[in-house]
Structures are given as structure tokens and as C-alpha cells.
Design a protein around this motif. Structure first.
Motif, PDB file in Angstrom:
ATOM      1  N   VAL A  32      15.767  10.340  -4.671  1.00 56.28           N
ATOM      2  CA  VAL A  32      15.446   9.423  -5.776  1.00 56.28           C
ATOM      3  C   VAL A  32      16.372   9.679  -6.955  1.00 56.28           C
ATOM      4  CG1 VAL A  32      13.666   8.720  -7.424  1.00 56.28           C
ATOM      5  CG2 VAL A  32      13.053   9.172  -5.037  1.00 56.28           C
ATOM      6  N   ALA A  33      16.602  10.957  -7.276  1.00 55.26           N
ATOM      7  CA  ALA A  33      17.477  11.303  -8.401  1.00 55.26           C
ATOM      8  C   ALA A  33      18.905  10.808  -8.174  1.00 55.26           C
ATOM      9  CB  ALA A  33      17.470  12.815  -8.614  1.00 55.26           C
ATOM     10  N   ALA A  34      19.304  10.697  -6.904  1.00 53.96           N
ATOM     11  CA  ALA A  34      20.647  10.201  -6.575  1.00 53.96           C
ATOM     12  C   ALA A  34      20.726   8.681  -6.639  1.00 53.96           C
ATOM     13  CB  ALA A  34      21.054  10.682  -5.187  1.00 53.96           C
ATOM     14  N   GLY A  35      19.606   8.027  -6.981  1.00 58.73           N
ATOM     15  CA  GLY A  35      19.602   6.583  -7.158  1.00 58.73           C
ATOM     16  C   GLY A  35      19.097   5.791  -5.975  1.00 58.73           C
ATOM     17  N   HIS A  36      18.597   6.470  -4.943  1.00 54.64           N
ATOM     18  CA  HIS A  36      18.097   5.759  -3.764  1.00 54.64           C
ATOM     19  C   HIS A  36      16.636   5.348  -3.957  1.00 54.64           C
ATOM     20  CE1 HIS A  36      21.751   6.823  -1.706  1.00 54.64           C
ATOM     21  NE2 HIS A  36      21.524   8.116  -1.853  1.00 54.64           N
ATOM     22  N   GLN A  37      16.284   4.230  -3.376  1.00 54.41           N
ATOM     23  CA  GLN A  37      14.900   3.760  -3.341  1.00 54.41           C
ATOM     24  C   GLN A  37      14.329   4.154  -1.981  1.00 54.41           C
ATOM     25  OE1 GLN A  37      14.090  -0.515  -2.761  1.00 54.41           O
ATOM     26  NE2 GLN A  37      12.897  -0.443  -4.649  1.00 54.41           N
ATOM     27  N   ILE A  38      13.266   4.956  -1.979  1.00 53.42           N
ATOM     28  CA  ILE A  38      12.759   5.482  -0.708  1.00 53.42           C
ATOM     29  C   ILE A  38      11.348   4.979  -0.417  1.00 53.42           C
ATOM     30  CG2 ILE A  38      14.208   7.551  -0.852  1.00 53.42           C
ATOM     31  CD1 ILE A  38      11.672   9.143  -1.589  1.00 53.42           C
ATOM     32  N   VAL A  39      11.088   4.798   0.859  1.00 54.04           N
ATOM     33  CA  VAL A  39       9.751   4.548   1.388  1.00 54.04           C
ATOM     34  C   VAL A  39       9.491   5.683   2.374  1.00 54.04           C
ATOM     35  CG1 VAL A  39       8.271   2.995   2.704  1.00 54.04           C
ATOM     36  CG2 VAL A  39      10.003   2.066   1.149  1.00 54.04           C
ATOM     37  N   VAL A  40       8.386   6.384   2.217  1.00 52.75           N
ATOM     38  CA  VAL A  40       8.139   7.615   2.962  1.00 52.75           C
ATOM     39  C   VAL A  40       7.079   7.385   4.037  1.00 52.75           C
ATOM     40  CG1 VAL A  40       7.483  10.050   2.810  1.00 52.75           C
ATOM     41  CG2 VAL A  40       8.687   8.948   0.893  1.00 52.75           C
ATOM     42  N   LYS A  83       2.882  -4.629  15.108  1.00 55.13           N
ATOM     43  CA  LYS A  83       2.870  -5.276  13.797  1.00 55.13           C
ATOM     44  C   LYS A  83       2.255  -4.331  12.771  1.00 55.13           C
ATOM     45  CE  LYS A  83       0.992  -9.384  11.417  1.00 55.13           C
ATOM     46  NZ  LYS A  83       0.138 -10.594  11.601  1.00 55.13           N
ATOM     47  N   ILE A  84       2.897  -4.205  11.621  1.00 57.62           N
ATOM     48  CA  ILE A  84       2.351  -3.409  10.524  1.00 57.62           C
ATOM     49  C   ILE A  84       1.523  -4.343   9.646  1.00 57.62           C
ATOM     50  CG2 ILE A  84       2.926  -2.015   8.475  1.00 57.62           C
ATOM     51  CD1 ILE A  84       5.421  -1.099  10.065  1.00 57.62           C
ATOM     52  N   MET A  85       0.217  -4.129   9.637  1.00 53.35           N
ATOM     53  CA  MET A  85      -0.682  -5.086   9.012  1.00 53.35           C
ATOM     54  C   MET A  85      -0.514  -5.152   7.495  1.00 53.35           C
ATOM     55  SD  MET A  85      -1.874  -6.084  11.807  1.00 53.35           S
ATOM     56  CE  MET A  85      -2.997  -7.326  11.185  1.00 53.35           C
ATOM     57  N   GLU A  86      -0.129  -4.043   6.874  1.00 56.09           N
ATOM     58  CA  GLU A  86       0.067  -4.020   5.417  1.00 56.09           C
ATOM     59  C   GLU A  86       1.515  -4.263   5.013  1.00 56.09           C
ATOM     60  OE1 GLU A  86      -3.780  -2.508   6.140  1.00 56.09           O
ATOM     61  OE2 GLU A  86      -1.894  -1.751   6.922  1.00 56.09           O
ATOM     62  N   ALA A  87       2.327  -4.853   5.891  1.00 59.51           N
ATOM     63  CA  ALA A  87       3.759  -5.009   5.614  1.00 59.51           C
ATOM     64  C   ALA A  87       4.015  -5.754   4.306  1.00 59.51           C
ATOM     65  CB  ALA A  87       4.444  -5.741   6.773  1.00 59.51           C
ATOM     66  N   ALA A  88       3.278  -6.824   4.059  1.00 60.62           N
ATOM     67  CA  ALA A  88       3.505  -7.609   2.841  1.00 60.62           C
ATOM     68  C   ALA A  88       3.144  -6.814   1.592  1.00 60.62           C
ATOM     69  CB  ALA A  88       2.695  -8.913   2.893  1.00 60.62           C
ATOM     70  N   THR A  89       2.072  -6.033   1.685  1.00 60.31           N
ATOM     71  CA  THR A  89       1.666  -5.207   0.542  1.00 60.31           C
ATOM     72  C   THR A  89       2.709  -4.135   0.250  1.00 60.31           C
ATOM     73  OG1 THR A  89      -0.656  -5.565   1.105  1.00 60.31           O
ATOM     74  CG2 THR A  89      -0.164  -3.719  -0.366  1.00 60.31           C
ATOM     75  N   ILE A  90       3.208  -3.485   1.308  1.00 59.44           N
ATOM     76  CA  ILE A  90       4.239  -2.463   1.123  1.00 59.44           C
ATOM     77  C   ILE A  90       5.487  -3.078   0.500  1.00 59.44           C
ATOM     78  CG2 ILE A  90       5.756  -0.825   2.315  1.00 59.44           C
ATOM     79  CD1 ILE A  90       3.491  -0.634   4.474  1.00 59.44           C
ATOM     80  N   ALA A  91       5.903  -4.241   0.998  1.00 57.29           N
ATOM     81  CA  ALA A  91       7.086  -4.912   0.457  1.00 57.29           C
ATOM     82  C   ALA A  91       6.907  -5.256  -1.014  1.00 57.29           C
ATOM     83  CB  ALA A  91       7.386  -6.172   1.265  1.00 57.29           C
ATOM     84  N   MET A  92       5.715  -5.711  -1.385  1.00 61.63           N
ATOM     85  CA  MET A  92       5.447  -6.051  -2.781  1.00 61.63           C
ATOM     86  C   MET A  92       5.576  -4.813  -3.674  1.00 61.63           C
ATOM     87  SD  MET A  92       1.931  -7.490  -4.483  1.00 61.63           S
ATOM     88  CE  MET A  92       1.096  -5.939  -4.076  1.00 61.63           C
ATOM     89  N   LEU A  93       5.018  -3.695  -3.235  1.00 59.36           N
ATOM     90  CA  LEU A  93       5.108  -2.464  -4.021  1.00 59.36           C
ATOM     91  C   LEU A  93       6.552  -2.000  -4.147  1.00 59.36           C
ATOM     92  CD1 LEU A  93       2.023  -0.593  -2.490  1.00 59.36           C
ATOM     93  CD2 LEU A  93       2.232  -1.402  -4.852  1.00 59.36           C
ATOM     94  N   VAL A  94       7.296  -2.074  -3.048  1.00 62.42           N
ATOM     95  CA  VAL A  94       8.700  -1.652  -3.071  1.00 62.42           C
ATOM     96  C   VAL A  94       9.502  -2.523  -4.030  1.00 62.42           C
ATOM     97  CG1 VAL A  94      10.820  -1.515  -1.691  1.00 62.42           C
ATOM     98  CG2 VAL A  94       8.666  -0.614  -0.784  1.00 62.42           C
ATOM     99  N   GLU A  95       9.254  -3.829  -4.024  1.00 59.85           N
ATOM    100  CA  GLU A  95       9.973  -4.739  -4.929  1.00 59.85           C
ATOM    101  C   GLU A  95       9.677  -4.425  -6.391  1.00 59.85           C
ATOM    102  OE1 GLU A  95      12.359  -6.822  -4.266  1.00 59.85           O
ATOM    103  OE2 GLU A  95      12.221  -6.268  -2.148  1.00 59.85           O
ATOM    104  N   HIS A  96       8.517  -3.807  -6.657  1.00 58.45           N
ATOM    105  CA  HIS A  96       8.169  -3.391  -8.019  1.00 58.45           C
ATOM    106  C   HIS A  96       8.551  -1.941  -8.275  1.00 58.45           C
ATOM    107  CE1 HIS A  96       5.848  -7.142  -7.927  1.00 58.45           C
ATOM    108  NE2 HIS A  96       5.811  -7.071  -9.246  1.00 58.45           N
ATOM    109  N   ASP A  97       9.442  -1.405  -7.444  1.00 53.69           N
ATOM    110  CA  ASP A  97      10.015  -0.069  -7.596  1.00 53.69           C
ATOM    111  C   ASP A  97       8.967   1.036  -7.533  1.00 53.69           C
ATOM    112  OD1 ASP A  97      12.361   1.387  -7.706  1.00 53.69           O
ATOM    113  OD2 ASP A  97      12.262   1.661  -9.873  1.00 53.69           O
ATOM    114  N   VAL A  98       7.962   0.836  -6.698  1.00 56.88           N
ATOM    115  CA  VAL A  98       6.978   1.872  -6.433  1.00 56.88           C
ATOM    116  C   VAL A  98       7.451   2.673  -5.227  1.00 56.88           C
ATOM    117  CG1 VAL A  98       4.574   2.364  -5.809  1.00 56.88           C
ATOM    118  CG2 VAL A  98       5.111   0.456  -7.347  1.00 56.88           C
TER     119      VAL A  98
END
Length: 302
Positions: A39-47, A162-177
Motif C-alpha cells: 500500500v505504501a508503494a502506491g498499490h491498491q490491494i484486495v486481500v 460465482k462470487i456472490m458479493e462481487a458487486a459489493t467488493i467492487a464498490m468498496l474497491v472503487e471507493h479506495d477501501v
């Protein structure tokens, strides 16, 4: 870059290590340090993370209690996902003050006709010697199989659909969570005729689920972290040789053990081939160097 980072269950609880909360927290602290550096190197991560050792221990604890206290694997998957996610989020919060974090229980649909249900292969729980494993198999109705230097319980591991929460995860990622999700490959569910979801007795491989998630999020890299520094030919022998660069044409997952490196390599190759973007496999503490291309095994489509 947007990177889906998959932490192996054995990277969070080392092989042969006592399964105490203290040991798991110490290992998660090391993982969080590597993640924070990305994260400190500027990458956006999903764990994402594995849960093989942890869900097996939870199953043992449940079996040791009253008969009506036993829980099916889908509930134990959820329990382990919450437990490990809590530890990761807590440690990351201390290293990334002010960073928005979220741990999300993740349901993952599987096919009820998947042949994996009749061929258990996913190792969970602690290592046993063969005699103990065979005794547990007879007493508890388990399936057991060799895993490295010992034996472990193995359970069904159907492919994620299928990942059932895919849309929720994408929304959070787009808001830099920074999202921690898909723990243990997610909670396996199948669809009933009426469209509702039902949990099933299985543990999804987190590498395959991570590949599916990474593709859905448009990740620039899939990073699979474990307790070895690279993919090796002839691993564990005097002829062992680290593979630093691989492609779908040069590497066959069938050359590697089904319960350890094979799913990681299969997921990495699938991601690279489907997206044209790189995947990489290596040791947890080397994460920044693996992303930089100086450590680990890099998988490319070409």
C-alpha cells in the motif's frame, strides 16, 4: 497497480507450529507488514486468505464438544473467515492509520454436481503421523491423505463458480477501501430450486477463488503468497530448482503436488492466460520484491 493478494493458510499458521492465537497473531503481524508495504508503494490491494489449518482446528474443537454443538463446514468456513479477517484488519489498522478497511464474509457459489464432492482432496487441520491419521479416519469417518511430511484430513474442494458479493467488493474497491474477503476461498453455497442459497460441506480452494475475484475486479496482478520462496522443480530433493519465470506453454500444473503448489500454479496460469496480466507466487515476507520482479515465480501469458 490493483493487486489481488492471496495469503496462504500455512503462511498464517506455519507447518508444525502450535495453533495458538498468539502464534497466529504473530504471523498475521508479519503478513500485515508486507501488505502495508505494498500500500505504501502506491498499490491498491484486495486481500484474500486461506483457512485450511484454522477450519480443521475449529472442526476438531466442535467435535470435542456436545453432539449438538457440531457445525457443518460451511459455518466453520464463515467462522474462520471472520476470525482471520479480524486479525488481518486489526494489524493493518495499526500500520495504515486513517486507511479505510473492511472485512467481508463472502459467499461463493459452487456446482452441486461438481465431481470434487466425491473426491476429497483439500487438506485441513493439523498434521498427523500415518497411524494417528488412519485411526481418526476410522473413528470419525474422515478421508485422510499424505501432505508433506505427515498426513491430514482432506475434504471436498469444488471449483468456485460465482462470487456472490462481487458487486459489493467492487464498490468498496472503487471507493479506495482495502477489502479483506474470500477467506478460505469463501463460504461454499449452492442454489436451491427457488433461487435461495444453501451451504454445503466443503472448503473452496482460495487460489481458484482469488483468480475468479481478481478477474472480476480487473486486477493488474494476482499475487499468491505462501511459505516457500518460489515454485520449484523437484521440490524437497537435492535437484530442487527455483522456477523464476513461467508461461502456460512451459509449465504444467500436473507436475506439482495436488494439495499444495498445483492449485496455486493452476490459478496463476489461468489468470495470466485469461487476462494477459501477470501472476506471481512466492514467500509472504517477499511480497514487495515479488511485485517488483526480483523474487518469487512470475507467470506471464506469453
Amino acid at each position: 497497480m490493483r493487486i489481488t493478494v492471496a495469503l496462504g493458510g500455512n503462511a498464517l499458521l506455519r507447518r508444525g507450529e502450535p495453533p495458538s492465537a498468539q502464534n497466529q497473531r504473530a504471523n498475521v503481524r508479519k503478513a500485515a507488514k508486507a501488505l502495508a508495504e505494498l500500500v505504501a508503494a502506491g498499490h491498491q490491494i484486495v486481500v484474500t486468505h486461506g483457512n485450511g489449518p484454522q477450519v480443521g482446528l475449529l472442526a476438531l474443537q466442535a467435535a470435542a464438544g456436545p453432539a449438538d454443538g457440531a457445525y457443518p463446514l460451511d459455518i466453520l468456513d464463515a467462522e474462520s473467515e471472520g476470525m482471520i479477517g479480524y486479525l488481518i484488519e486489526q494489524e493493518l489498522a495499526g500500520l495504515l492509520p486513517g486507511r479505510a478497511l473492511a472485512t467481508l464474509l463472502t459467499l461463493v457459489e459452487v456446482d452441486r454436481s461438481d465431481p470434487a464432492f466425491s473426491r476429497p482432496t483439500k487438506p485441513i487441520g493439523p498434521l498427523y503421523d500415518e497411524a494417528t491419521a488412519r485411526r481418526m479416519e476410522a473413528e470419525r469417518g474422515w478421508c485422510v491423505a499424505p501432505d508433506g511430511v505427515g498426513w491430514r484430513r482432506v475434504v471436498a474442494s469444488p471449483m468456485p463458480v460465482k462470487i456472490m458479493e462481487a458487486a459489493t467488493i467492487a464498490m468498496l474497491v472503487e471507493h479506495d477501501v482495502t477489502v479483506i474477503c474470500g477467506g478460505g476461498g469463501g463460504i461454499p453455497v449452492v442454489e436451491r430450486p427457488d433461487g435461495s442459497l444453501q451451504g454445503v460441506e466443503a472448503v473452496i480452494d482460495k487460489d481458484f477463488a482469488s483468480d475468479l475475484l481478481a478477474r472480476g475486479l480487473g486486477a493488474d496482478m494476482l499475487l499468491l503468497l505462501t511459505d516457500v520462496d518460489a515454485v520449484y522443480d523437484a521440490f524437497g530433493t537435492p535437484d530442487a530448482r527455483a522456477i523464476r519465470l513461467g508461461t502456460p506453454a512451459s509449465l504444467s500444473p500436473a507436475r506439482f503436488p495436488a494439495g499444495s503448489m498445483r492449485p496455486k500454479l493452476s490459478a496463476a496460469l489461468a489468470f495470466a492466460e485469461a487476462t494477459g496480466r501477470p501472476a506471481a507466487i512466492g514467500r509472504l515476507e517477499d511480497a514487495p520484491a515479488i511485485v517488483a520482479g526480483t523474487q518469487g515465480t512470475r507467470i506471464e501469458a506469453r
